[in-house]
Structure formats: structure tokens, C-alpha cells
Scaffold this motif. Sequence first.
Motif, PDB file in Angstrom:
ATOM      1  N   TYR A  10      56.179  56.684  27.007  1.00  0.00           N
ATOM      2  CA  TYR A  10      55.132  56.927  27.680  1.00  0.00           C
ATOM      3  C   TYR A  10      53.953  55.917  27.218  1.00  0.00           C
ATOM      4  O   TYR A  10      53.943  55.487  25.920  1.00  0.00           O
ATOM      5  N   ALA A  11      53.224  55.534  28.284  1.00  0.00           N
ATOM      6  CA  ALA A  11      52.124  54.585  27.719  1.00  0.00           C
ATOM      7  C   ALA A  11      50.930  55.297  28.709  1.00  0.00           C
ATOM      8  O   ALA A  11      51.058  55.526  29.976  1.00  0.00           O
ATOM      9  N   PRO A  12      49.863  55.498  27.897  1.00  0.00           N
ATOM     10  CA  PRO A  12      48.595  55.994  28.713  1.00  0.00           C
ATOM     11  C   PRO A  12      48.131  55.085  29.905  1.00  0.00           C
ATOM     12  O   PRO A  12      48.370  53.763  29.649  1.00  0.00           O
ATOM     13  N   PRO A  13      47.681  55.637  30.830  1.00  0.00           N
ATOM     14  CA  PRO A  13      46.777  54.827  31.972  1.00  0.00           C
ATOM     15  C   PRO A  13      45.832  53.936  31.333  1.00  0.00           C
ATOM     16  O   PRO A  13      45.264  54.083  30.451  1.00  0.00           O
ATOM     17  N   ARG A  14      45.664  52.910  31.846  1.00  0.00           N
ATOM     18  CA  ARG A  14      44.699  51.805  31.870  1.00  0.00           C
ATOM     19  C   ARG A  14      43.990  51.424  32.878  1.00  0.00           C
ATOM     20  O   ARG A  14      44.304  51.338  33.836  1.00  0.00           O
ATOM     21  N   LEU A  15      42.526  51.658  32.373  1.00  0.00           N
ATOM     22  CA  LEU A  15      41.659  51.324  33.582  1.00  0.00           C
ATOM     23  C   LEU A  15      41.247  49.690  33.614  1.00  0.00           C
ATOM     24  O   LEU A  15      41.133  48.984  32.914  1.00  0.00           O
ATOM     25  N   LYS A  16      41.465  49.137  34.929  1.00  0.00           N
ATOM     26  CA  LYS A  16      41.250  47.826  35.107  1.00  0.00           C
ATOM     27  C   LYS A  16      39.767  47.604  36.001  1.00  0.00           C
ATOM     28  O   LYS A  16      39.277  48.407  36.703  1.00  0.00           O
ATOM     29  N   VAL A  17      38.951  46.844  34.940  1.00  0.00           N
ATOM     30  CA  VAL A  17      37.506  46.505  35.534  1.00  0.00           C
ATOM     31  C   VAL A  17      37.683  45.234  36.435  1.00  0.00           C
ATOM     32  O   VAL A  17      38.180  44.145  35.978  1.00  0.00           O
ATOM     33  N   TYR A  18      37.076  45.537  37.748  1.00  0.00           N
ATOM     34  CA  TYR A  18      37.108  44.364  38.481  1.00  0.00           C
ATOM     35  C   TYR A  18      35.705  43.823  38.743  1.00  0.00           C
ATOM     36  O   TYR A  18      35.583  42.822  39.544  1.00  0.00           O
ATOM     37  N   GLY A  19      34.856  44.308  38.127  1.00  0.00           N
ATOM     38  CA  GLY A  19      33.436  43.787  38.224  1.00  0.00           C
ATOM     39  C   GLY A  19      32.314  44.966  38.071  1.00  0.00           C
ATOM     40  O   GLY A  19      32.736  45.876  38.106  1.00  0.00           O
TER      41      GLY A  19
END
Length: 47
Positions: free
Chosen positions: A14-23
Motif C-alpha cells: 500500500y502507498a498513500p495517494p499523492r497530490l500532484k500540483v500543476y500550478g
Amino acid sequence: MTTEPSQKPPKKPYAPPRLKVYGDIRQLTQNANRNATRDGGANNLRT
């Protein structure tokens, strides 16, 4: 004829979800306007 039990591949850990920042949201949405070309989405008939 020999039949071997089918083995399933091991599950990934299991890997926790990661938030991607696009700007910056203000910069990403600054070109949005009400007279933009319709994209055929669910709200395409609304003004």
C-alpha cells in the motif's frame, strides 16, 4: 497431462495517494470565460 495451480502475482504494498500540483489555481483558470468554445460536456447547453 499435468495441471499446476495458477499462482497470482504478489500484491504491491500500500502507498498513500499523492497530490500532484500543476500550478496556481488562479493562473490555471484565468483564461476561462463564458464565451469559450463548447466542449460537448453535460452542461454544454447552459449559457
